[in-house]
Design a protein around this motif. Sequence first.
Motif, PDB file in Angstrom:
ATOM      1  N   ALA A  14      10.151  -2.022   6.442  1.00 60.02           N
ATOM      2  CA  ALA A  14       9.491  -2.999   7.577  1.00 60.02           C
ATOM      3  C   ALA A  14       8.154  -2.661   7.711  1.00 60.02           C
ATOM      4  CB  ALA A  14      10.403  -2.731   8.738  1.00 60.02           C
ATOM      5  N   PHE A  15       7.641  -1.509   6.912  1.00 66.58           N
ATOM      6  CA  PHE A  15       6.305  -1.276   7.182  1.00 66.58           C
ATOM      7  C   PHE A  15       5.412  -1.606   5.936  1.00 66.58           C
ATOM      8  CE2 PHE A  15       8.367   1.694  10.026  1.00 66.58           C
ATOM      9  CZ  PHE A  15       7.351   1.548  11.238  1.00 66.58           C
ATOM     10  N   PRO A  16       4.178  -2.077   6.014  1.00 71.78           N
ATOM     11  CA  PRO A  16       3.333  -2.545   4.929  1.00 71.78           C
ATOM     12  C   PRO A  16       3.061  -1.719   3.967  1.00 71.78           C
ATOM     13  CG  PRO A  16       2.048  -3.096   6.964  1.00 71.78           C
ATOM     14  CD  PRO A  16       3.576  -2.582   7.508  1.00 71.78           C
ATOM     15  N   PHE A  17       2.627  -0.134   4.523  1.00 79.24           N
ATOM     16  CA  PHE A  17       2.297   0.790   3.711  1.00 79.24           C
ATOM     17  C   PHE A  17       3.144   1.732   3.636  1.00 79.24           C
ATOM     18  CE2 PHE A  17      -0.119   4.598   2.719  1.00 79.24           C
ATOM     19  CZ  PHE A  17      -1.017   4.105   1.643  1.00 79.24           C
TER      20      PHE A  17
ATOM     21  N   VAL B 102      -0.870  -1.595  10.657  1.00 78.22           N
ATOM     22  CA  VAL B 102      -2.089  -1.565  11.451  1.00 78.22           C
ATOM     23  C   VAL B 102      -1.313  -2.812  12.700  1.00 78.22           C
ATOM     24  CG1 VAL B 102      -4.141  -2.530  11.934  1.00 78.22           C
ATOM     25  CG2 VAL B 102      -3.766  -1.322   9.737  1.00 78.22           C
ATOM     26  N   ALA B 103      -1.531  -1.997  13.892  1.00 79.47           N
ATOM     27  CA  ALA B 103      -0.692  -2.778  14.970  1.00 79.47           C
ATOM     28  C   ALA B 103      -2.107  -3.418  15.535  1.00 79.47           C
ATOM     29  CB  ALA B 103      -0.212  -1.725  15.872  1.00 79.47           C
ATOM     30  N   GLY B 104      -3.216  -3.305  15.551  1.00 85.20           N
ATOM     31  CA  GLY B 104      -4.303  -3.774  15.819  1.00 85.20           C
ATOM     32  C   GLY B 104      -5.806  -3.362  15.667  1.00 85.20           C
ATOM     33  N   LEU B 105      -6.808  -4.487  15.579  1.00 84.88           N
ATOM     34  CA  LEU B 105      -8.122  -4.208  15.247  1.00 84.88           C
ATOM     35  C   LEU B 105      -8.966  -4.518  16.413  1.00 84.88           C
ATOM     36  CD1 LEU B 105      -7.911  -5.578  11.502  1.00 84.88           C
ATOM     37  CD2 LEU B 105      -8.034  -2.899  12.168  1.00 84.88           C
ATOM     38  N   GLY B 106      -9.471  -3.567  17.136  1.00 82.07           N
ATOM     39  CA  GLY B 106     -10.408  -3.736  18.028  1.00 82.07           C
ATOM     40  C   GLY B 106     -11.904  -3.785  17.339  1.00 82.07           C
TER      41      GLY B 106
ATOM     42  N   SER C  35      -6.616  -5.868   7.080  1.00 83.46           N
ATOM     43  CA  SER C  35      -5.568  -6.905   7.797  1.00 83.46           C
ATOM     44  C   SER C  35      -4.281  -7.103   6.651  1.00 83.46           C
ATOM     45  CB  SER C  35      -6.337  -8.142   7.562  1.00 83.46           C
ATOM     46  OG  SER C  35      -7.117  -8.346   8.605  1.00 83.46           O
ATOM     47  N   ALA C  36      -4.478  -6.395   5.720  1.00 79.16           N
ATOM     48  CA  ALA C  36      -3.155  -6.599   4.357  1.00 79.16           C
ATOM     49  C   ALA C  36      -2.271  -5.527   5.212  1.00 79.16           C
ATOM     50  CB  ALA C  36      -3.841  -5.972   3.248  1.00 79.16           C
ATOM     51  N   TYR C  37      -2.352  -4.732   6.012  1.00 79.12           N
ATOM     52  CA  TYR C  37      -1.428  -3.787   6.652  1.00 79.12           C
ATOM     53  C   TYR C  37      -0.979  -4.085   8.185  1.00 79.12           C
ATOM     54  CZ  TYR C  37      -2.881  -1.125   2.574  1.00 79.12           C
ATOM     55  OH  TYR C  37      -3.501  -0.660   1.509  1.00 79.12           O
ATOM     56  N   LEU C  38      -1.473  -5.387   8.357  1.00 77.63           N
ATOM     57  CA  LEU C  38      -1.128  -5.800   9.803  1.00 77.63           C
ATOM     58  C   LEU C  38       0.340  -6.010  10.214  1.00 77.63           C
ATOM     59  CD1 LEU C  38      -3.970  -8.286  11.082  1.00 77.63           C
ATOM     60  CD2 LEU C  38      -3.356  -6.360  12.114  1.00 77.63           C
ATOM     61  N   VAL C  39       0.829  -5.549  11.111  1.00 76.80           N
ATOM     62  CA  VAL C  39       2.110  -5.716  11.796  1.00 76.80           C
ATOM     63  C   VAL C  39       1.907  -6.768  12.763  1.00 76.80           C
ATOM     64  CG1 VAL C  39       4.169  -4.824  12.713  1.00 76.80           C
ATOM     65  CG2 VAL C  39       2.878  -3.262  11.014  1.00 76.80           C
ATOM     66  N   LYS C  40       2.803  -8.020  12.525  1.00 76.50           N
ATOM     67  CA  LYS C  40       2.795  -8.966  13.627  1.00 76.50           C
ATOM     68  C   LYS C  40       2.955  -8.288  15.150  1.00 76.50           C
ATOM     69  CE  LYS C  40       4.527 -12.222  10.631  1.00 76.50           C
ATOM     70  NZ  LYS C  40       5.818 -13.090   9.980  1.00 76.50           N
ATOM     71  N   ALA C  41       2.422  -9.021  16.065  1.00 78.09           N
ATOM     72  CA  ALA C  41       2.289  -8.358  17.368  1.00 78.09           C
ATOM     73  C   ALA C  41       3.865  -8.315  17.879  1.00 78.09           C
ATOM     74  CB  ALA C  41       1.843  -9.429  18.225  1.00 78.09           C
ATOM     75  N   GLU C  42       4.696  -9.501  17.387  1.00 78.36           N
ATOM     76  CA  GLU C  42       6.057  -9.448  18.038  1.00 78.36           C
ATOM     77  C   GLU C  42       6.855  -8.169  17.115  1.00 78.36           C
ATOM     78  OE1 GLU C  42       5.935 -12.580  14.886  1.00 78.36           O
ATOM     79  OE2 GLU C  42       4.753 -12.071  16.451  1.00 78.36           O
TER      80      GLU C  42
ATOM     81  N   THR D 276       0.592   1.849  13.926  1.00 79.00           N
ATOM     82  CA  THR D 276       2.192   2.335  14.184  1.00 79.00           C
ATOM     83  C   THR D 276       2.793   2.744  12.889  1.00 79.00           C
ATOM     84  OG1 THR D 276       4.179   1.461  15.190  1.00 79.00           O
ATOM     85  CG2 THR D 276       2.947  -0.103  13.687  1.00 79.00           C
ATOM     86  N   GLN D 277       3.414   3.834  13.049  1.00 79.78           N
ATOM     87  CA  GLN D 277       4.020   4.641  12.098  1.00 79.78           C
ATOM     88  C   GLN D 277       5.496   5.273  12.288  1.00 79.78           C
ATOM     89  OE1 GLN D 277       0.461   7.280  11.988  1.00 79.78           O
ATOM     90  NE2 GLN D 277       0.812   7.140   9.695  1.00 79.78           N
ATOM     91  N   ALA D 278       5.999   5.562  11.221  1.00 75.70           N
ATOM     92  CA  ALA D 278       7.661   6.132  11.424  1.00 75.70           C
ATOM     93  C   ALA D 278       7.745   6.877  10.255  1.00 75.70           C
ATOM     94  CB  ALA D 278       8.550   5.156  11.456  1.00 75.70           C
ATOM     95  N   LEU D 279       8.425   8.117  10.511  1.00 78.14           N
ATOM     96  CA  LEU D 279       8.868   8.977   9.463  1.00 78.14           C
ATOM     97  C   LEU D 279      10.305   8.907   8.987  1.00 78.14           C
ATOM     98  CD1 LEU D 279       7.120  12.310  10.569  1.00 78.14           C
ATOM     99  CD2 LEU D 279       6.308  10.603   9.068  1.00 78.14           C
ATOM    100  N   PHE D 280      10.778   8.790   7.808  1.00 82.18           N
ATOM    101  CA  PHE D 280      11.959   8.758   7.449  1.00 82.18           C
ATOM    102  C   PHE D 280      12.547   9.863   6.448  1.00 82.18           C
ATOM    103  CE2 PHE D 280      10.291   4.759   8.446  1.00 82.18           C
ATOM    104  CZ  PHE D 280      11.352   4.006   8.934  1.00 82.18           C
TER     105      PHE D 280
END
Length: 168
Positions: free
Chosen positions: A31-34, A107-111, A157-164, A118-122
């Motif tokens: 589910a994560f782009p990277f 990437v959850a957002g760019l200011g 932007s290639a790593y953006l996760v949609k807001a939802e 946003t990240q997760a470990l598995f």
Amino acid sequence: MLSRSRPQTPRFLSLTRFKGHPMTHAPSLDAFPFHARDKLRYSDTDQQGHLNNAVFATFFETGRVEILYDPQRPVLPEGTFFVVARIAIDFLAEVRWPGEIAIGTGVAGLGRSSIRLTQALFQNGKPCAAAESVVVLMDAATRRPAEIPPEMRERLSAYLVKAEDAGD
């Protein structure tokens, strides 16, 4: 007289969210782009035989650094550097040695000068921890935040996760 009202939970203490659900219902690594991987070291364990909680931050750093400092696809403009302004970690499951950790990052957002990740470990496909971090691009000469240039914004932007997807 002391107030007996219940204190508000600060935003940074709330669970990291993905697809509108707390990370306790975490997605798979896909589910994560990277994706990145890191080896668990025996020295990373504590007396209980599981991964010491301080080491989780190091694994999240691996995921951030591989995006932000990739020598094959550099994004950092000359004369700038990143600082970590915030990191919040939710511990979801025990991690035991030996093995490997998979790190999912998006990437959850760019200011203007900041990047929210946003990240997760598995471990063995099971979510073990979730994190949200904010890094800020800094000008090395002025030591002040620097605006993210269009080329960096496009690359990230290639790593953006949609807001939802990020629960925003």
